[in-house]
Write a protein that holds these residues in place. Sequence first.
Motif, PDB file in Angstrom:
ATOM      1  N   SER A   9       7.284   3.223   1.112  1.00 40.68           N
ATOM      2  CA  SER A   9       7.922   2.594   2.278  1.00 40.68           C
ATOM      3  C   SER A   9       9.186   3.321   2.715  1.00 40.68           C
ATOM      4  O   SER A   9       9.642   3.167   3.848  1.00 40.68           O
ATOM      5  N   GLY A  10       9.763   4.107   1.788  1.00 37.12           N
ATOM      6  CA  GLY A  10      11.003   4.807   2.111  1.00 37.12           C
ATOM      7  C   GLY A  10      12.222   4.172   1.485  1.00 37.12           C
ATOM      8  O   GLY A  10      13.349   4.462   1.899  1.00 37.12           O
ATOM      9  N   LYS A  11      12.046   3.354   0.457  1.00 37.63           N
ATOM     10  CA  LYS A  11      13.213   2.680  -0.138  1.00 37.63           C
ATOM     11  C   LYS A  11      14.159   3.664  -0.820  1.00 37.63           C
ATOM     12  O   LYS A  11      15.379   3.475  -0.778  1.00 37.63           O
ATOM     13  N   THR A  12      13.628   4.720  -1.446  1.00 37.67           N
ATOM     14  CA  THR A  12      14.504   5.718  -2.049  1.00 37.67           C
ATOM     15  C   THR A  12      15.275   6.475  -0.981  1.00 37.67           C
ATOM     16  O   THR A  12      16.482   6.728  -1.123  1.00 37.67           O
ATOM     17  N   GLN A  38      11.548   8.882 -10.521  1.00 34.21           N
ATOM     18  CA  GLN A  38      12.966   9.221 -10.446  1.00 34.21           C
ATOM     19  C   GLN A  38      13.209  10.293  -9.382  1.00 34.21           C
ATOM     20  O   GLN A  38      13.230  11.495  -9.670  1.00 34.21           O
ATOM     21  N   HIS A  39      13.403   9.859  -8.124  1.00 31.41           N
ATOM     22  CA  HIS A  39      13.556  10.790  -7.013  1.00 31.41           C
ATOM     23  C   HIS A  39      14.916  10.706  -6.329  1.00 31.41           C
ATOM     24  O   HIS A  39      15.196  11.498  -5.421  1.00 31.41           O
ATOM     25  N   LEU A  40      15.760   9.760  -6.726  1.00 30.72           N
ATOM     26  CA  LEU A  40      17.013   9.561  -5.996  1.00 30.72           C
ATOM     27  C   LEU A  40      17.928  10.775  -6.123  1.00 30.72           C
ATOM     28  O   LEU A  40      18.579  11.169  -5.150  1.00 30.72           O
ATOM     29  N   ALA A  41      17.982  11.393  -7.302  1.00 26.36           N
ATOM     30  CA  ALA A  41      18.816  12.592  -7.476  1.00 26.36           C
ATOM     31  C   ALA A  41      18.351  13.696  -6.547  1.00 26.36           C
ATOM     32  O   ALA A  41      19.171  14.387  -5.916  1.00 26.36           O
ATOM     33  N   LEU A  42      17.049  13.854  -6.432  1.00 28.74           N
ATOM     34  CA  LEU A  42      16.486  14.886  -5.560  1.00 28.74           C
ATOM     35  C   LEU A  42      16.897  14.659  -4.109  1.00 28.74           C
ATOM     36  O   LEU A  42      17.354  15.581  -3.421  1.00 28.74           O
ATOM     37  N   ALA A 112      21.069   7.208 -13.615  1.00 25.68           N
ATOM     38  CA  ALA A 112      19.609   7.082 -13.572  1.00 25.68           C
ATOM     39  C   ALA A 112      19.095   6.543 -14.897  1.00 25.68           C
ATOM     40  O   ALA A 112      19.612   6.881 -15.963  1.00 25.68           O
ATOM     41  N   THR A 113      18.068   5.708 -14.819  1.00 24.93           N
ATOM     42  CA  THR A 113      17.460   5.185 -16.036  1.00 24.93           C
ATOM     43  C   THR A 113      16.718   6.279 -16.787  1.00 24.93           C
ATOM     44  O   THR A 113      16.612   6.237 -18.010  1.00 24.93           O
ATOM     45  N   GLY A 114      16.185   7.243 -16.057  1.00 22.84           N
ATOM     46  CA  GLY A 114      15.432   8.328 -16.673  1.00 22.84           C
ATOM     47  C   GLY A 114      13.940   8.085 -16.591  1.00 22.84           C
ATOM     48  O   GLY A 114      13.477   6.948 -16.492  1.00 22.84           O
ATOM     49  N   PRO A 115      13.156   9.172 -16.636  1.00 19.69           N
ATOM     50  CA  PRO A 115      11.700   9.051 -16.542  1.00 19.69           C
ATOM     51  C   PRO A 115      11.091   8.701 -17.894  1.00 19.69           C
ATOM     52  O   PRO A 115      11.776   8.651 -18.914  1.00 19.69           O
ATOM     53  N   VAL A 150      21.299   0.139  -5.960  1.00 16.29           N
ATOM     54  CA  VAL A 150      20.247   0.335  -6.952  1.00 16.29           C
ATOM     55  C   VAL A 150      18.903   0.519  -6.261  1.00 16.29           C
ATOM     56  O   VAL A 150      18.462  -0.337  -5.490  1.00 16.29           O
ATOM     57  N   ASP A 151      18.273   1.660  -6.534  1.00 20.84           N
ATOM     58  CA  ASP A 151      16.912   1.933  -6.074  1.00 20.84           C
ATOM     59  C   ASP A 151      15.958   1.357  -7.112  1.00 20.84           C
ATOM     60  O   ASP A 151      15.832   1.881  -8.215  1.00 20.84           O
TER      61      ASP A 151
END
Length: 307
Positions: A9-12, A38-42, A112-115, A150-151
Amino acid sequence: MAFVGKGGSGKTTMSALFTRYVTSQGAPVVAIDADINQHLALVLGVDPPPEPLGAHLTEIKDHLRGDNPRIPSADAMVKTTPPGRGSRLLSFDDLAGGEFAVTTPEGARLMATGPFAEEDLGVACYHSKVGAVELLLNHLVDGPGEYVVVDMTAGADSFASGLFTRFDLTFLVAEPTRQGVSVYRQYHDYAADFEVRLAVVGNKVHGPSDVEFLRSQVGDDLLTWMEHSAGVRAMEQGRPFALDDLEPANTDALAMLLKQVDAQEKDWLRFGHQTEEFHLRNARAWANARAGFDLADQIDSEFVYGP
Protein backbone atom coordinates in the motif's frame (compact mmCIF):
# COMPACT_ATOMS: atom_id res chain seq x y z
CA MET A 1 2.32 7.33 15.59
CA ALA A 2 2.14 4.16 13.52
CA PHE A 3 1.79 3.57 9.80
CA VAL A 4 -0.15 0.41 8.89
CA GLY A 5 -1.79 -0.96 5.77
CA LYS A 6 -1.96 -3.77 3.26
CA GLY A 7 1.35 -5.06 1.95
CA GLY A 8 2.26 -2.88 -1.04
CA SER A 9 0.00 0.00 0.00
CA GLY A 10 2.98 2.30 0.50
CA LYS A 11 3.06 2.45 4.29
CA THR A 12 6.87 2.29 4.40
CA THR A 13 7.10 5.05 1.82
CA MET A 14 4.62 7.13 3.83
CA SER A 15 6.58 6.46 7.04
CA ALA A 16 9.73 7.72 5.32
CA LEU A 17 8.06 10.76 3.77
CA PHE A 18 6.45 11.75 7.06
CA THR A 19 9.76 11.30 8.90
CA ARG A 20 11.49 13.51 6.36
CA TYR A 21 8.74 16.12 6.47
CA VAL A 22 8.67 16.41 10.28
CA THR A 23 12.47 16.65 10.32
CA SER A 24 12.30 19.43 7.73
CA GLN A 25 10.08 21.37 10.15
CA GLY A 26 12.90 21.32 12.70
CA ALA A 27 11.32 18.75 15.02
CA PRO A 28 13.13 15.73 16.51
CA VAL A 29 12.09 12.36 15.06
CA VAL A 30 12.87 8.74 15.82
CA ALA A 31 11.71 6.35 13.09
CA ILE A 32 11.45 2.64 13.93
CA ASP A 33 11.21 -0.12 11.34
CA ALA A 34 9.01 -2.79 12.96
CA ASP A 35 8.03 -4.50 9.71
CA ILE A 36 9.12 -8.04 8.89
CA ASN A 37 10.27 -6.62 5.54
CA GLN A 38 13.00 -4.23 6.66
CA HIS A 39 12.93 -1.51 3.98
CA LEU A 40 12.70 1.74 5.95
CA ALA A 41 16.49 2.24 6.07
CA LEU A 42 16.65 1.79 2.32
CA VAL A 43 13.90 4.34 1.64
CA LEU A 44 15.45 6.82 4.11
CA GLY A 45 18.85 6.46 2.45
CA VAL A 46 20.61 4.85 5.43
CA ASP A 47 23.45 2.44 4.68
CA PRO A 48 24.39 0.33 6.54
CA PRO A 49 21.10 -0.17 8.44
CA PRO A 50 21.03 0.20 12.24
CA GLU A 51 21.98 -2.59 14.60
CA PRO A 52 18.86 -4.79 15.01
CA LEU A 53 17.01 -4.37 18.29
CA GLY A 54 15.91 -8.00 18.18
CA ALA A 55 19.52 -9.12 18.60
CA HIS A 56 19.91 -7.15 21.83
CA LEU A 57 16.67 -8.00 23.63
CA THR A 58 18.42 -9.18 26.82
CA GLU A 59 20.46 -5.96 27.03
CA ILE A 60 17.34 -3.87 26.51
CA LYS A 61 15.46 -5.79 29.22
CA ASP A 62 18.35 -5.45 31.68
CA HIS A 63 18.50 -1.72 31.13
CA LEU A 64 14.76 -1.12 31.42
CA ARG A 65 14.15 -3.24 34.51
CA GLY A 66 16.63 -1.12 36.48
CA ASP A 67 16.10 -1.70 40.20
CA ASN A 68 12.47 -2.77 39.93
CA PRO A 69 12.13 -5.44 42.67
CA ARG A 70 9.26 -7.09 40.80
CA ILE A 71 11.63 -8.02 37.93
CA PRO A 72 14.63 -9.89 39.38
CA SER A 73 16.26 -10.67 36.00
CA ALA A 74 15.99 -10.15 32.26
CA ASP A 75 14.71 -13.73 31.98
CA ALA A 76 11.73 -12.76 34.12
CA MET A 77 10.82 -9.97 31.72
CA VAL A 78 8.58 -10.51 28.67
CA LYS A 79 7.68 -8.17 25.82
CA THR A 80 4.64 -6.83 27.68
CA THR A 81 6.24 -6.35 31.11
CA PRO A 82 5.10 -2.93 32.33
CA PRO A 83 7.28 -0.37 34.10
CA GLY A 84 7.05 0.06 37.85
CA ARG A 85 8.85 1.85 40.63
CA GLY A 86 12.56 1.23 40.10
CA SER A 87 12.27 0.71 36.35
CA ARG A 88 14.34 2.88 34.03
CA LEU A 89 12.01 5.12 32.07
CA LEU A 90 13.20 6.57 28.77
CA SER A 91 12.99 10.19 27.73
CA PHE A 92 12.76 10.95 24.03
CA ASP A 93 16.43 11.96 24.09
CA ASP A 94 17.32 8.60 25.66
CA LEU A 95 15.58 6.83 22.77
CA ALA A 96 17.06 9.06 20.09
CA GLY A 97 20.54 8.94 21.57
CA GLY A 98 20.63 5.22 22.20
CA GLU A 99 23.37 3.01 20.80
CA PHE A 100 20.97 1.22 18.44
CA ALA A 101 19.94 4.37 16.54
CA VAL A 102 21.64 5.84 13.48
CA THR A 103 21.19 9.22 11.83
CA THR A 104 19.46 9.62 8.46
CA PRO A 105 20.81 12.07 5.85
CA GLU A 106 18.09 14.55 6.87
CA GLY A 107 18.93 14.29 10.58
CA ALA A 108 16.24 11.96 11.93
CA ARG A 109 17.21 8.95 14.03
CA LEU A 110 16.42 5.43 12.82
CA MET A 111 16.05 2.15 14.72
CA ALA A 112 15.06 -1.28 13.40
CA THR A 113 13.86 -4.57 14.83
CA GLY A 114 15.99 -6.43 12.30
CA PRO A 115 15.19 -9.16 9.78
CA PHE A 116 14.85 -12.87 10.34
CA ALA A 117 18.21 -14.53 10.89
CA GLU A 118 19.00 -17.90 9.32
CA GLU A 119 18.51 -19.65 12.65
CA ASP A 120 15.00 -18.14 12.95
CA LEU A 121 13.66 -19.61 9.71
CA GLY A 122 10.89 -22.11 10.31
CA VAL A 123 11.15 -21.99 14.10
CA ALA A 124 10.70 -18.40 15.32
CA CYS A 125 7.88 -15.87 15.39
CA TYR A 126 8.65 -12.34 14.20
CA HIS A 127 6.80 -10.88 17.16
CA SER A 128 9.68 -11.92 19.41
CA LYS A 129 11.74 -9.26 17.61
CA VAL A 130 8.94 -6.67 17.65
CA GLY A 131 8.81 -7.21 21.42
CA ALA A 132 11.85 -4.96 21.79
CA VAL A 133 9.87 -2.05 20.35
CA GLU A 134 6.90 -2.78 22.60
CA LEU A 135 9.14 -2.72 25.68
CA LEU A 136 10.81 0.52 24.63
CA LEU A 137 7.47 2.25 24.02
CA ASN A 138 6.06 0.89 27.30
CA HIS A 139 8.92 2.68 29.11
CA LEU A 140 8.98 5.87 27.00
CA VAL A 141 7.84 9.18 28.49
CA ASP A 142 7.73 11.51 25.52
CA GLY A 143 6.38 15.03 25.36
CA PRO A 144 4.86 17.56 22.95
CA GLY A 145 6.95 18.21 19.84
CA GLU A 146 8.73 14.84 20.06
CA TYR A 147 7.85 12.35 17.33
CA VAL A 148 8.23 8.56 17.17
CA VAL A 149 7.21 7.08 13.81
CA VAL A 150 6.77 3.30 13.62
CA ASP A 151 6.48 1.39 10.35
CA MET A 152 4.38 -1.61 11.42
CA THR A 153 3.92 -5.09 9.97
CA ALA A 154 1.54 -5.33 7.03
CA GLY A 155 -2.16 -6.05 7.27
CA ALA A 156 -3.98 -7.06 10.43
CA ASP A 157 -0.87 -8.93 11.63
CA SER A 158 -0.18 -5.83 13.72
CA PHE A 159 -2.83 -7.11 16.13
CA ALA A 160 -0.76 -10.16 17.09
CA SER A 161 0.82 -8.11 19.88
CA GLY A 162 -0.25 -5.24 22.13
CA LEU A 163 2.04 -2.91 20.19
CA PHE A 164 -0.94 -1.61 18.21
CA THR A 165 -2.18 0.24 21.35
CA ARG A 166 1.09 2.13 21.98
CA PHE A 167 0.32 5.07 19.66
CA ASP A 168 -1.40 8.42 19.98
CA LEU A 169 -2.53 8.07 16.35
CA THR A 170 -2.44 5.29 13.76
CA PHE A 171 -2.34 6.15 10.06
CA LEU A 172 -3.79 3.45 7.83
CA VAL A 173 -2.44 3.78 4.28
CA ALA A 174 -4.99 2.61 1.72
CA GLU A 175 -4.92 2.43 -2.05
CA PRO A 176 -8.23 3.26 -3.80
CA THR A 177 -9.07 -0.39 -4.50
CA ARG A 178 -11.24 -3.01 -2.83
CA GLN A 179 -8.11 -4.83 -1.65
CA GLY A 180 -6.69 -1.55 -0.38
CA VAL A 181 -9.62 -0.82 1.91
CA SER A 182 -10.14 -4.41 3.09
CA VAL A 183 -7.40 -4.03 5.72
CA TYR A 184 -9.08 -0.80 6.86
CA ARG A 185 -12.27 -2.71 7.68
CA GLN A 186 -10.34 -5.29 9.71
CA TYR A 187 -8.30 -2.65 11.48
CA HIS A 188 -11.30 -0.45 12.18
CA ASP A 189 -13.27 -3.32 13.73
CA TYR A 190 -10.39 -4.58 15.87
CA ALA A 191 -9.24 -1.12 16.94
CA ALA A 192 -12.68 0.07 18.01
CA ASP A 193 -12.62 -2.10 21.13
CA PHE A 194 -9.34 -0.55 22.32
CA GLU A 195 -9.88 3.18 21.68
CA VAL A 196 -7.21 3.19 18.97
CA ARG A 197 -7.32 6.51 17.13
CA LEU A 198 -7.33 5.75 13.41
CA ALA A 199 -7.00 8.01 10.36
CA VAL A 200 -6.93 6.83 6.74
CA VAL A 201 -4.39 8.19 4.27
CA GLY A 202 -5.21 7.48 0.64
CA ASN A 203 -2.22 6.64 -1.51
CA LYS A 204 -1.48 6.38 -5.24
CA VAL A 205 -4.54 8.49 -5.99
CA HIS A 206 -4.99 9.37 -9.67
CA GLY A 207 -8.02 11.65 -9.57
CA PRO A 208 -11.36 12.64 -8.04
CA SER A 209 -12.94 9.24 -8.71
CA ASP A 210 -10.26 7.58 -6.56
CA VAL A 211 -10.93 10.03 -3.74
CA GLU A 212 -14.67 9.46 -4.02
CA PHE A 213 -14.14 5.68 -3.88
CA LEU A 214 -12.07 5.98 -0.71
CA ARG A 215 -14.60 8.31 0.89
CA SER A 216 -17.44 5.93 0.07
CA GLN A 217 -15.54 3.07 1.76
CA VAL A 218 -14.04 4.70 4.86
CA GLY A 219 -16.23 7.78 5.40
CA ASP A 220 -14.98 10.43 7.80
CA ASP A 221 -11.89 8.37 8.65
CA LEU A 222 -10.35 9.60 5.37
CA LEU A 223 -8.01 12.36 6.52
CA THR A 224 -6.10 13.14 3.34
CA TRP A 225 -4.49 11.48 0.34
CA MET A 226 -1.27 11.35 -1.65
CA GLU A 227 -1.51 11.80 -5.39
CA HIS A 228 0.50 9.62 -7.76
CA SER A 229 3.96 11.20 -7.65
CA ALA A 230 6.95 11.11 -9.97
CA GLY A 231 9.08 12.35 -7.08
CA VAL A 232 8.02 9.47 -4.84
CA ARG A 233 8.68 6.97 -7.64
CA ALA A 234 12.18 8.42 -7.97
CA MET A 235 12.74 7.94 -4.23
CA GLU A 236 11.48 4.37 -4.37
CA GLN A 237 13.83 3.64 -7.28
CA GLY A 238 16.82 5.02 -5.40
CA ARG A 239 17.26 8.13 -7.54
CA PRO A 240 18.09 11.48 -5.91
CA PHE A 241 15.11 12.81 -3.95
CA ALA A 242 14.33 15.82 -1.81
CA LEU A 243 11.06 17.00 -0.31
CA ASP A 244 11.09 19.87 -2.80
CA ASP A 245 10.55 17.23 -5.49
CA LEU A 246 7.08 16.52 -4.10
CA GLU A 247 4.04 18.00 -5.75
CA PRO A 248 2.45 20.82 -3.66
CA ALA A 249 -0.69 18.78 -2.99
CA ASN A 250 1.41 15.93 -1.55
CA THR A 251 3.41 18.30 0.62
CA ASP A 252 0.09 19.67 1.89
CA ALA A 253 -1.01 16.11 2.70
CA LEU A 254 2.08 15.55 4.85
CA ALA A 255 1.37 18.85 6.62
CA MET A 256 -2.15 17.59 7.32
CA LEU A 257 -0.76 14.42 8.91
CA LEU A 258 1.48 16.46 11.19
CA LYS A 259 -1.38 18.77 12.15
CA GLN A 260 -3.52 15.76 13.06
CA VAL A 261 -0.77 14.26 15.20
CA ASP A 262 -0.25 17.53 17.04
CA ALA A 263 -3.98 17.73 17.76
CA GLN A 264 -3.92 14.47 19.77
CA GLU A 265 -3.85 14.68 23.53
CA LYS A 266 -1.61 12.21 25.31
CA ASP A 267 -3.89 9.85 27.24
CA TRP A 268 -1.53 8.44 29.87
CA LEU A 269 -4.37 6.84 31.83
CA ARG A 270 -5.46 4.79 28.80
CA PHE A 271 -1.84 4.02 27.94
CA GLY A 272 -1.19 2.60 31.41
CA HIS A 273 -4.44 0.66 31.54
CA GLN A 274 -3.75 -1.00 28.18
CA THR A 275 -0.12 -1.74 29.09
CA GLU A 276 -1.32 -3.73 32.07
CA GLU A 277 -4.27 -5.31 30.25
CA PHE A 278 -2.11 -6.77 27.49
CA HIS A 279 0.49 -7.91 29.98
CA LEU A 280 -2.18 -9.91 31.80
CA ARG A 281 -3.51 -11.31 28.51
CA ASN A 282 -0.06 -12.53 27.51
CA ALA A 283 0.65 -13.85 30.99
CA ARG A 284 -2.45 -16.02 30.94
CA ALA A 285 -2.00 -17.13 27.32
CA TRP A 286 1.65 -18.25 27.39
CA ALA A 287 4.05 -16.20 29.51
CA ASN A 288 3.18 -17.63 32.95
CA ALA A 289 3.87 -21.14 31.70
CA ARG A 290 7.20 -20.10 30.21
CA ALA A 291 8.31 -18.11 33.25
CA GLY A 292 7.12 -20.62 35.83
CA PHE A 293 5.40 -17.99 37.99
CA ASP A 294 2.51 -15.54 37.82
CA LEU A 295 3.61 -12.49 35.83
CA ALA A 296 0.62 -10.53 37.14
CA ASP A 297 2.88 -9.84 40.13
CA GLN A 298 4.99 -7.58 37.88
CA ILE A 299 2.22 -4.99 37.83
CA ASP A 300 2.91 -2.19 40.31
CA SER A 301 -0.48 -0.80 41.27
CA GLU A 302 1.08 2.35 42.73
CA PHE A 303 3.08 3.25 39.62
CA VAL A 304 1.83 6.33 37.74
CA TYR A 305 2.29 6.51 33.98
CA GLY A 306 3.45 9.69 32.29
CA PRO A 307 5.65 12.60 33.32
